[in-house]
Design an enzyme around this catalytic site. Structure first.
Site, PDB file in Angstrom:
ATOM      1  N   CYS A   3       0.796  -1.227   0.000  1.00 52.87           N
ATOM      2  CA  CYS A   3       0.000   0.000   0.000  1.00 52.87           C
ATOM      3  C   CYS A   3       0.830   1.279   0.000  1.00 52.87           C
ATOM      4  CB  CYS A   3      -0.950   0.004   1.198  1.00 52.87           C
ATOM      5  SG  CYS A   3      -2.129  -1.357   1.178  1.00 52.87           S
ATOM      6  N   CYS A  57       0.659   2.670   6.577  1.00 51.76           N
ATOM      7  CA  CYS A  57       1.020   1.275   6.823  1.00 51.76           C
ATOM      8  C   CYS A  57       0.930   0.512   5.507  1.00 51.76           C
ATOM      9  CB  CYS A  57       0.077   0.651   7.846  1.00 51.76           C
ATOM     10  SG  CYS A  57      -1.655   0.618   7.311  1.00 51.76           S
TER      11      CYS A  57
END
Length: 430
Positions: free
Chosen positions: A94, A417
């Protein structure tokens, strides 16, 4: 004075993204390549940049389409950019477009480039569904077949289960655990209630809706012209301004039944989209007469145990990047954190404000501090705007730079994250 490891200063001139769409909706017939092409063309149009000045194009993506193995290069050519511009694709779950940006920073700081376009692209509407390994092997062997008996012999050893397709899941390969289940565990560890998560999710949607009403996205969201009718898509379609605590509380746990706290309402949804930023050496911007929005300063990447701290990367990356820059949370005017799940963001905030976490996990004598909610994700976040895996990082950086200029702040902090227990943080200075 902020500390920086390299002498050559890198600036962000501008950034943009096409509207993020729920998977299976506006871009359901498009490839990541199509979305990347649209955003590259849009950024060039927005900045009026002469393509001959571009030294490199870097794009992040997560779910790779095999037909466009280097989607950055393929999209660059499709956007009509000069053939002589090198382009490459990176992946880091991500934070893939964050990696694209920092790769661009490093290329500029080491004098390998003066001007870079960095961004990311993703579609979840067309997942790479595979055949079973046994069937794939049989199909490979079939290329050597010359007559009907050869083809019939290939059927030997095939079982009915081999015909079933393999559909990818949003789960850790190393642990087999879904991100949602990991978030449920983390929320429980930090004592984050279902009500707190729902309230944060509702806030995200309300902030996004308010930002649209106030035209704050006009400077970063560009229309996407989608065939065959080419009617422009002009806004994100995941914002639910009508979300209430009552409607959110009615949703069932999505990953851990019956007592889990993560639901479809407080988790980011599967999304399609693309984003890009224009970064360059400060002296190059001066030569071209371009006005930077911010300096791109310190950044860091971290990694934790994906079994226990899959989504806690920002709680480690933020104190490290602040320490490297010689800053504290009090120095930051703008915070843009990726919202994978409401429980994930709230766990990070609680960890940063915990003396126990600071001593036991960070080796610090006291906590990092509290991030004020009035400075955090004031235009919404991934929970409301969407989260195309490879494109979120450049969205965060673009929004942070625009907020700095609009709010006349000094420093912005971007953090996210990522799968694998990874994390990233970056500081911008107006």
């Amino acid at each position: 004075m902020i500390k920086q490891k390299f002498g050559r200063r890198v600036v962000i001139i501008d950034g943009c993204r096409i509207p993020f769409q729920r998977s299976g909706t506006g871009y359901k017939n498009q490839m990541s390549y199509d979305l990347a092409r649209e955003v590259l063309k849009g950024l060039l149009h927005k900045t009026e940049l002469n393509p001959d000045h571009i030294d490199r194009i870097i794009m992040g993506t997560v779910i790779q389409e095999v037909r466009t193995g280097n989607v950055a290069r393929d999209a660059s050519l499709a956007a009509g950019l000069p053939n002589g511009i090198p382009a490459h694709t990176v992946t880091m779950a991500c934070i893939s477009s964050n990696l694209a940006i920092t790769n661009g920073i490093e290329a500029i700081q080491t004098d390998h480039a003066d001007l870079v376009i960095a961004g990311g692209t993703e579609t979840m509407s067309d997942l790479p569904i595979r055949l079973s390994r046994n069937l794939r092997q049989k199909l490979m062997e079939s290329r050597k077949s010359k007559n009907p008996s050869d083809y019939l012999s290939l059927l030997k050893g095939l079982r009915p289960a081999d015909i079933k397709p393999e559909i990818p899941e949003v789960a850790e390969y190393s642990t087999g655990e879904t991100m949602g289940k990991s978030c449920d565990k983390m929320a429980a560890m930090f004592g984050i209630t279902r009500e707190e998560q729902d309230a944060f999710a509702m806030r995200s949607h309300q902030c996004a809706q308010k930002a649209y009403k106030e035209h704050l996205f006009d400077d970063e969201v560009i229309p996407a012209m989608v065939p065959p009718d080419f009617n422009p898509i002009i806004s994100d379609n995941g914002v639910r301004a009508d979300s209430t605590m009552e409607t959110l509380s009615e949703l069932r746990p999505a990953f851990v039944s019956p007592h889990g706290t993560v639901t479809a309402g407080n988790a980011s949804f599967l999304s399609d989209g693309a984003s890009a930023v224009l970064i360059m050496a400060e002296d190059k911007a001066e030569m071209l007469g371009l006005q930077p929005k911010a300096w791109l300063k310190n950044y860091t990447y971290v990694a934790q145990d994906p079994h226990e701290e899959l989504l806690l990367g920002p709680a480690y990356a933020i104190p490290r990047v602040l320490n490297d820059a010689g800053l504290t949370l009090d120095d930051i005017s703008v915070f843009e954190l990726h919202e994978a799940f409401a429980g994930q963001v709230l766990s990070v905030l609680r960890a940063l404000d915990s003396d126990t976490f600071a001593r036991e996990r960070l080796g610090r004598k006291k906590k990092v501090g509290e991030i004020p909610m009035e400075k955090l994700n004031t235009m919404g976040g991934s929970l409301s705007l969407g989260h195309p895996f490879g494109a979120t990082g450049a969205r965060l950086v673009t929004t942070a730079a625009n907020r700095l200029a609009r709010e006349k702040g000094k420093y912005a902090l971007v953090s996210a994250c990522a799968a694998g227990g990874l994390g990233h943080a970056l500081i911008l200075e107006r």
